[in-house]
Design a protein around this motif. Structure first.
Motif, PDB file in Angstrom:
ATOM      1  N   MET A   1       0.840  -1.178   0.000  1.00  0.00           N
ATOM      2  CA  MET A   1       0.000   0.000   0.000  1.00  0.00           C
ATOM      3  C   MET A   1       0.889   1.247   0.000  1.00  0.00           C
ATOM      4  N   LYS A   2       0.433   2.253  -0.677  1.00  0.00           N
ATOM      5  CA  LYS A   2       1.193   3.501  -0.761  1.00  0.00           C
ATOM      6  C   LYS A   2       1.231   4.211   0.586  1.00  0.00           C
ATOM      7  N   LEU A   3       2.334   4.888   0.842  1.00  0.00           N
ATOM      8  CA  LEU A   3       2.520   5.615   2.097  1.00  0.00           C
ATOM      9  C   LEU A   3       1.371   6.586   2.346  1.00  0.00           C
ATOM     10  N   LYS A   8      -2.651   8.402   5.668  1.00  0.00           N
ATOM     11  CA  LYS A   8      -3.728   9.361   5.364  1.00  0.00           C
ATOM     12  C   LYS A   8      -3.192  10.782   5.192  1.00  0.00           C
ATOM     13  N   GLN A   9      -2.136  10.895   4.404  1.00  0.00           N
ATOM     14  CA  GLN A   9      -1.555  12.203   4.100  1.00  0.00           C
ATOM     15  C   GLN A   9      -1.354  12.284   2.591  1.00  0.00           C
ATOM     16  N   LYS A  10      -1.936  13.288   1.984  1.00  0.00           N
ATOM     17  CA  LYS A  10      -1.890  13.395   0.527  1.00  0.00           C
ATOM     18  C   LYS A  10      -0.621  14.050   0.011  1.00  0.00           C
ATOM     19  N   GLU A  15       9.828  15.362  -2.098  1.00  0.00           N
ATOM     20  CA  GLU A  15      10.061  13.918  -2.193  1.00  0.00           C
ATOM     21  C   GLU A  15      11.041  13.461  -1.113  1.00  0.00           C
ATOM     22  N   TYR A  16      11.953  14.346  -0.705  1.00  0.00           N
ATOM     23  CA  TYR A  16      12.901  13.997   0.356  1.00  0.00           C
ATOM     24  C   TYR A  16      12.186  13.861   1.702  1.00  0.00           C
ATOM     25  N   ASN A  22       8.721   7.859   4.882  1.00  0.00           N
ATOM     26  CA  ASN A  22       8.578   6.492   4.392  1.00  0.00           C
ATOM     27  C   ASN A  22       9.573   5.556   5.075  1.00  0.00           C
ATOM     28  N   LEU A  23      10.820   6.011   5.250  1.00  0.00           N
ATOM     29  CA  LEU A  23      11.818   5.181   5.931  1.00  0.00           C
ATOM     30  C   LEU A  23      11.438   4.942   7.393  1.00  0.00           C
TER      31      LEU A  23
END
Length: 149
Positions: A1-3, A8-10, A15-16, A22-23
Motif C-alpha cells: 500500500m502507498k505511504l 492518510k496524508q496526501k 520527495e525527500y 517512508n523510511l
C-alpha cells in the motif's frame, strides 16, 4: 500500500520529506512484523540481535561493550538485555581471563538451539520480501548504505 494511503496524508513538502517519513514508517512496520515473528520464541528483537552476535563470537566470549558496538538498536540497554538472556539461560557470564574485573558473556547450548529453531522458520519470514527482485534488493541495499554515508 502507498505511504499516502497508510498514513492518510496526501501531500509532502518534497520527495525527500516523503522519503524520510517512508523510511521511518517502514522501519516501524518492519520492527512490528519482526517482533511478531519472534513472539512465539519468547524473545524480543533486541534479545535476538544479541544472541546472533554471541553466536557469531562463539566459542569466544563477548564483552558488553562489544555487544553495544554491534547491536542494531544503539538505544538499547545491552546490560539489561543480557540480564534477561541470563535469566532465560540463553547466555551465561564468564569471568574474563584477561581482566578478572571484567565479565564476559557467552551463548549457551540452549541459546544456540533456540537460534537453530528460529532459523528453521526464518526463510518464511524472508519470503515476504521476494515481491522485490534480487537486482532491486541489491540496489536498495546500496542506496541505504549510501544514505548512512
Amino acid at each position: 500500500m502507498k505511504l499516502e494511503e497508510e498514513i492518510k496524508q496526501k501531500n509532502f513538502k518534497s520527495e525527500y520529506q516523503k522519503l524520510i517519513v517512508n523510511l521511518i514508517y517502514t522501519g516501524n512496520w518492519l520492527n512490528a512484523r519482526n517482533a511478531e515473528f519472534l513472539k512465539p520464541y519468547g524473545i524480543t528483537i533486541q534479545q535476538y540481535n544479541i544472541l546472533r552476535i554471541l553466536k557469531g563470537q562463539y566459542p569466544e566470549p563477548a564483552t558488553v561493550n562489544l555487544l553495544i558496538d554491534r547491536m542494531l538498536d544503539k538505544m538499547s540497554n545491552a546490560s539489561r538485555i543480557v540480564d534477561k538472556l541470563l535469566a532465560k539461560k540463553l547466555a551465561e557470564r564468564k569471568v574474563s581471563t584477561g581482566d578478572r574485573r571484567c565479565v564476559d558473556v557467552v551463548i549457551t547450548d540452549k541459546g544456540l538451539k533456540l537460534l537453530d529453531k528460529i532459523d528453521e522458520t526464518l526463510r518464511k519470514w524472508e519470503d515476504q520480501f521476494k515481491v522485490i527482485n534480487l537486482n532491486d534488493v541489491k540496489k536498495i541495499n546500496n542506496i541505504l548504505d549510501r544514505l548512512r554515508g
